[in-house]
Design an enzyme around this catalytic site. Sequence first.
Site, short mmCIF file in Angstrom:
data_model
loop_
_atom_site.label_atom_id
_atom_site.label_comp_id
_atom_site.label_asym_id
_atom_site.label_seq_id
_atom_site.Cartn_x
_atom_site.Cartn_y
_atom_site.Cartn_z
N CYS A 25 0.83 -1.28 -0.09
CA CYS A 25 0.11 -0.10 0.08
C CYS A 25 0.91 1.39 -0.06
CB CYS A 25 -0.99 0.14 1.27
SG CYS A 25 -1.85 1.52 1.53
N SER A 27 0.73 3.83 1.70
CA SER A 27 0.84 4.33 3.13
C SER A 27 2.13 4.08 3.72
CB SER A 27 -0.26 3.87 4.12
OG SER A 27 -1.42 4.40 3.52
N HIS A 30 4.77 6.25 2.19
CA HIS A 30 4.76 7.67 2.61
C HIS A 30 5.74 7.54 3.71
CE1 HIS A 30 1.53 8.85 0.23
NE2 HIS A 30 0.34 8.24 0.95
N HIS A 46 0.68 -2.73 7.08
CA HIS A 46 -0.37 -2.42 7.75
C HIS A 46 -1.59 -2.94 7.39
CE1 HIS A 46 -0.47 0.44 4.80
NE2 HIS A 46 -1.83 0.47 4.77
N CYS A 151 -7.11 -3.07 4.55
CA CYS A 151 -7.08 -1.61 4.36
C CYS A 151 -7.56 -1.27 3.11
CB CYS A 151 -5.38 -1.21 4.44
SG CYS A 151 -5.00 0.34 3.75
N1 APR Z 1 -3.76 12.97 -10.67
C1 APR Z 1 -4.32 11.69 -10.86
N2 APR Z 1 -3.94 10.67 -10.31
C2 APR Z 1 -2.79 10.58 -9.84
C3 APR Z 1 -1.90 11.71 -9.75
C4 APR Z 1 -2.60 13.10 -10.19
N3 APR Z 1 -2.05 14.25 -10.13
N4 APR Z 1 -0.80 11.56 -9.46
C5 APR Z 1 -0.62 10.17 -9.25
N5 APR Z 1 -1.87 9.36 -9.49
C6 APR Z 1 -2.34 8.02 -9.32
C7 APR Z 1 -1.09 7.22 -9.64
O1 APR Z 1 -0.86 7.02 -11.07
C8 APR Z 1 -1.85 5.96 -9.18
O2 APR Z 1 -2.63 5.07 -9.91
O3 APR Z 1 -2.78 7.75 -8.11
C9 APR Z 1 -2.77 6.28 -7.94
C10 APR Z 1 -2.17 6.06 -6.45
O4 APR Z 1 -2.60 4.78 -6.34
P1 APR Z 1 -1.28 3.84 -5.53
O5 APR Z 1 0.14 4.25 -5.80
O6 APR Z 1 -1.72 2.43 -5.76
O7 APR Z 1 -1.82 4.09 -3.95
P2 APR Z 1 -2.83 3.61 -3.01
O8 APR Z 1 -2.34 2.39 -2.32
O9 APR Z 1 -4.19 3.56 -3.79
O10 APR Z 1 -3.03 4.69 -1.78
C11 APR Z 1 -3.80 6.24 -2.21
O11 APR Z 1 -4.82 6.45 -0.26
O12 APR Z 1 -4.70 5.40 1.76
C12 APR Z 1 -4.19 6.36 0.97
O13 APR Z 1 -1.94 6.65 2.01
C13 APR Z 1 -2.52 6.23 0.90
O14 APR Z 1 -2.09 8.57 0.06
C14 APR Z 1 -2.49 7.09 -0.36
C15 APR Z 1 -3.89 7.02 -1.09
ZN ZN Z 2 -3.00 0.91 3.43
#
Ligand code: APR
Ligand code: ZN
Length: 351
Positions: A25, A27, A30, A46, A151
């Site tokens: 994930c 998070s 981060h 997590h 999660c």
């Molecule tokens: N506009 C739209 N989408 C974007 C942008 C943007 N400017 N920048 C990045 N993305 C997209 C990425 O291409 C990716 O598909 O956002 C998505 C993020 O997905 P993941 O990296 O898989 O992250 P994920 O685990 O889904 O978590 C997303 O939720 O729980 C929170 O901490 C977590 O902040 C995080 C968020």
């Molecule tokens: Zn998570």
Amino acid sequence: MVEDVDLDEPKAGEVLVKIGAAGVCRSDRHFMHGDANIALPAVLGHEGAGTVEKVGPGVTLTKPGDQVILSFVPACGRCKSCLEGNSNLCDLHMATGPFMLDGTTRLHKGGKDIHHMGKVACFAEYAVVPETGCIPTNSGISMDKAAMIGCCVPTGVGATMFSAKVQPGSTVAVVGCGGVGLNVIMGAKLLNASQIIAVDIRESQLEFAMKFGATHSVNAADRDPVAQVKELTGGRGADYTFEVFGSAETVKASYDMCAKSGTVTVVGIAPMGAEASINAVDLVRNEKTLRGTYYGSARGRTDMPTMVDLYLSGRLNLDDLVVRHYSLDQINEAYGDMDEGEVGRGAIMFN
Ligand code: APR
Ligand code: ZN
């Protein structure tokens, strides 16, 4: 870095879990990159599920052999937040952070304490967790699916169901279609939204989002996503918008693409100190609601079993969600794949 550390026996009210799977994930990323803070050293992870190996004194909620989903907010059930029905915001959990509920750690190395991310710390073969953070399923679902229900499923589906409360026939835009965003899309579909607009900067994610119920896609790298969402919604904007990446820029875009009397739900966690500016007049004149949601505003002990049932009844497509499996040794590769923009969710598997 993968290394051996010492893990204490479970104390009163705690459980030793043999981890079956842990989700990859954003998070955790981060914390790895310092966008969020955790006391160091720490074992991350997590989003996990496993099998109860041993229980400490006084444990009644689970027993050895149970298949359990782990919650990164083990709710005490006694604080103001828990009593008000917001167990996802448990005061005792928040106050004790990466320590167990008694304020100490079970992880150590060379006489030094090691912290537990979310009291889960499941990027490890074994974890000691509070019993209230162990949700038995015994449904026999595969460990990777069970981990997702720890999660990204409650966070994403919960955001639509328990926080925004998406109404049938409404229009939805989802900014960020990674592991969590795909679950927002699945939630919007489950709640019968008429139009579900996937917004991402990568074409591969947008294409993949169609499998989960997206009806339209907007590539934010090509052209202003706000204008594109407005075009797709007859100039109004979407009734419900969800921010699922975690940045000031995407929070603002999610706000701007929201329709009159609509609701903006922020799911993603932006880097510490990030501030998004919104048009203060527009907020009032267009009666928008801007709300954050943590853990999908879900109550783990009751809502996670519901998510299991929704998966088992074919209403949540978790089978297509987990697309990559790794061993613990490959964890850096797993996060590298996330950085490369691979679609869907990865899971670390243990046996
Ligand atoms: N506009 C739209 N989408 C974007 C942008 C943007 N400017 N920048 C990045 N993305 C997209 C990425 O291409 C990716 O598909 O956002 C998505 C993020 O997905 P993941 O990296 O898989 O992250 P994920 O685990 O889904 O978590 C997303 O939720 O729980 C929170 O901490 C977590 O902040 C995080 C968020
Ligand atoms: Zn998570």
